[in-house]
Design a protein around this motif. Sequence first.
Motif, short mmCIF file in Angstrom:
data_model
loop_
_atom_site.label_atom_id
_atom_site.label_comp_id
_atom_site.label_asym_id
_atom_site.label_seq_id
_atom_site.Cartn_x
_atom_site.Cartn_y
_atom_site.Cartn_z
N ASP A 1 -15.79 -1.44 1.84
CA ASP A 1 -15.73 -0.05 1.43
C ASP A 1 -15.97 0.03 -0.08
O ASP A 1 -15.03 -0.13 -0.87
N PRO A 2 -17.22 0.27 -0.51
CA PRO A 2 -17.50 0.30 -1.96
C PRO A 2 -16.68 1.32 -2.72
O PRO A 2 -16.28 1.07 -3.86
N ARG A 3 -16.42 2.48 -2.11
CA ARG A 3 -15.64 3.50 -2.84
C ARG A 3 -14.22 3.02 -3.08
O ARG A 3 -13.68 3.16 -4.18
N LEU A 4 -13.56 2.47 -2.06
CA LEU A 4 -12.19 1.97 -2.23
C LEU A 4 -12.17 0.81 -3.22
O LEU A 4 -11.27 0.72 -4.06
N ALA A 5 -13.17 -0.07 -3.14
CA ALA A 5 -13.24 -1.18 -4.11
C ALA A 5 -13.36 -0.64 -5.53
O ALA A 5 -12.71 -1.13 -6.46
N GLY A 6 -14.19 0.40 -5.71
CA GLY A 6 -14.35 0.99 -7.03
C GLY A 6 -13.05 1.60 -7.54
O GLY A 6 -12.71 1.46 -8.72
N LEU A 7 -12.30 2.28 -6.66
CA LEU A 7 -11.02 2.86 -7.05
C LEU A 7 -10.05 1.78 -7.49
O LEU A 7 -9.34 1.91 -8.50
N LEU A 8 -9.99 0.69 -6.73
CA LEU A 8 -9.07 -0.40 -7.06
C LEU A 8 -9.43 -1.05 -8.39
O LEU A 8 -8.55 -1.30 -9.23
N LEU A 9 -10.71 -1.30 -8.60
CA LEU A 9 -11.13 -1.93 -9.85
C LEU A 9 -10.86 -1.02 -11.04
O LEU A 9 -10.50 -1.49 -12.13
N GLU A 10 -11.03 0.28 -10.84
CA GLU A 10 -10.75 1.22 -11.93
C GLU A 10 -9.25 1.25 -12.22
O GLU A 10 -8.84 1.31 -13.38
N ALA A 11 -8.42 1.20 -11.18
CA ALA A 11 -6.98 1.21 -11.38
C ALA A 11 -6.48 -0.10 -12.00
O ALA A 11 -5.59 -0.10 -12.84
N LEU B 1 -5.41 5.82 4.29
CA LEU B 1 -5.15 6.67 5.46
C LEU B 1 -6.42 6.86 6.28
O LEU B 1 -6.37 6.87 7.52
N ASP B 2 -7.56 7.02 5.62
CA ASP B 2 -8.82 7.15 6.34
C ASP B 2 -9.10 5.91 7.17
O ASP B 2 -9.52 6.00 8.34
N HIS B 3 -8.88 4.73 6.58
CA HIS B 3 -9.12 3.48 7.31
C HIS B 3 -8.10 3.28 8.43
O HIS B 3 -8.38 2.58 9.40
N ALA C 1 1.71 11.05 -1.07
CA ALA C 1 0.34 11.26 -0.59
C ALA C 1 0.29 11.26 0.93
O ALA C 1 -0.43 12.06 1.55
N THR C 2 1.04 10.36 1.56
CA THR C 2 1.01 10.30 3.02
C THR C 2 1.73 11.50 3.63
O THR C 2 1.30 12.03 4.66
N ALA C 3 2.79 11.96 2.97
CA ALA C 3 3.51 13.13 3.48
C ALA C 3 2.62 14.37 3.45
O ALA C 3 2.71 15.24 4.33
N ALA C 4 1.75 14.45 2.45
CA ALA C 4 0.85 15.60 2.33
C ALA C 4 -0.10 15.68 3.52
O ALA C 4 -0.61 16.76 3.83
N ARG C 5 -0.34 14.56 4.18
CA ARG C 5 -1.20 14.55 5.37
C ARG C 5 -0.40 14.37 6.65
O ARG C 5 -0.94 14.08 7.71
N GLY C 6 0.93 14.52 6.53
CA GLY C 6 1.77 14.46 7.71
C GLY C 6 1.82 13.09 8.35
O GLY C 6 1.96 12.97 9.57
N ARG C 7 1.72 12.04 7.53
CA ARG C 7 1.67 10.68 8.06
C ARG C 7 2.74 9.81 7.43
O ARG C 7 3.25 10.09 6.34
N THR C 8 3.06 8.71 8.13
CA THR C 8 3.87 7.66 7.53
C THR C 8 2.95 6.75 6.73
O THR C 8 1.76 7.04 6.58
N LEU C 9 3.46 5.65 6.24
CA LEU C 9 2.64 4.73 5.45
C LEU C 9 1.46 4.22 6.28
O LEU C 9 1.59 3.94 7.47
N PHE D 1 -1.33 1.95 8.03
CA PHE D 1 -1.53 0.56 8.45
C PHE D 1 -3.00 0.37 8.77
O PHE D 1 -3.53 0.97 9.71
N VAL D 2 -3.67 -0.46 7.98
CA VAL D 2 -5.09 -0.74 8.17
C VAL D 2 -5.18 -2.04 8.96
O VAL D 2 -4.72 -3.09 8.51
N ALA D 3 -5.76 -1.96 10.16
CA ALA D 3 -5.73 -3.10 11.07
C ALA D 3 -6.44 -4.32 10.50
O ALA D 3 -5.96 -5.45 10.62
N SER D 4 -7.60 -4.11 9.87
CA SER D 4 -8.34 -5.24 9.32
C SER D 4 -7.94 -5.48 7.87
O SER D 4 -7.97 -4.55 7.06
N PRO D 5 -7.57 -6.71 7.51
CA PRO D 5 -7.20 -6.99 6.11
C PRO D 5 -8.40 -7.17 5.20
O PRO D 5 -8.22 -7.30 3.98
N VAL D 6 -9.62 -7.20 5.75
CA VAL D 6 -10.83 -7.29 4.94
C VAL D 6 -11.70 -6.07 5.25
O VAL D 6 -12.11 -5.88 6.39
N VAL D 7 -11.95 -5.26 4.24
CA VAL D 7 -12.63 -3.97 4.43
C VAL D 7 -13.85 -3.91 3.54
O VAL D 7 -13.78 -4.21 2.35
#
Length: 297
Positions: free
Chosen positions: A143-153, A178-180, A125-133, A135-141
């Motif tokens: 983001d309702p959409r990301l939370a929803g994705l995690l809970l669904e997974a 990657l967005d964060h 997924a990161t290669a598709a956007r030309g990025r490395t892994l 790194f999200v600076a803040s460990p507490v985010v």
Amino acid sequence: MQVYSREKAADHSAANAIAGAVETSLERSCAGQDRIVVAPELAGIERIEARFRGKGFEPHRHDTYALGVTMAGIQTFRYRGEARFSPPGNVIVLHPDEVHDGGAATDDGLTYRMMYIPPERFLPATAARGRTLPFVASPVVDDPRLAGLLLEAIGSLDETIEPLKFDELVGEIASALLDHAGAPQARAGRLARPEVLRACDFLRENLCRQVSAGDLEAVTGLDRFALARQFRQLLGTSPHRYLVMRRLERAKGLISAGESIAEAAFASGFADQAHLNRHFKKALGMTPGRFAALSAA
């Protein structure tokens, strides 16, 4: 008239789902003892729900991304030299090899859900956007959409997730990280209509078996992340959602023709009648039983 974008609508829907899940976890956290529930391993990814009071664990580190959602109470931990706090509904993002501890910040205790994703699962997924892994600076985010994705997974911990759906969720989680992390959005490029149509044909022809992202890669020649983007651009949905809706179409036809709900579920590729019930009600706003009664009338 107020118009909402698809992203805002998704955020609103995710926020409602999280609120319901958090409320349920809050009720559970008020009773019962400390515990950790470990779900069956899923494609090398560990999923847990933990509940405890006070100090949960001493400083340690993982070789995976640790991604989770605080469900009830205030979660606190030391990370990169600072004390952090996460209220219910917030997302925790801990990077591989970062030392952290963890516990409940108040006497009310803590409930959280977490999944541990090996970094290599994010590389396509990161290669598709030309990025490395990412790194999200803040460990507490927040983001309702990301939370929803995690809970669904993470799921209900005692149920399996179809491989195609899970691969899609991992890709969407990687994209959100990657967005964060401030990564640029991928360029749209050409629309792959022939490839998407081949995938649709394949999904319709294979309703009654487990379809993997690898199957669709072989059929289309696109990697799973490119195909997911193309599906959304051309059809407004994901490959897994398309598969589920085609299964529901078959089930509706069989029920209308007089088949039992259990037989219709089996013949349409659902694991069992309960599996059909969940998807039927979510997609159509009524149970298969009610649909059968209305069809008969």
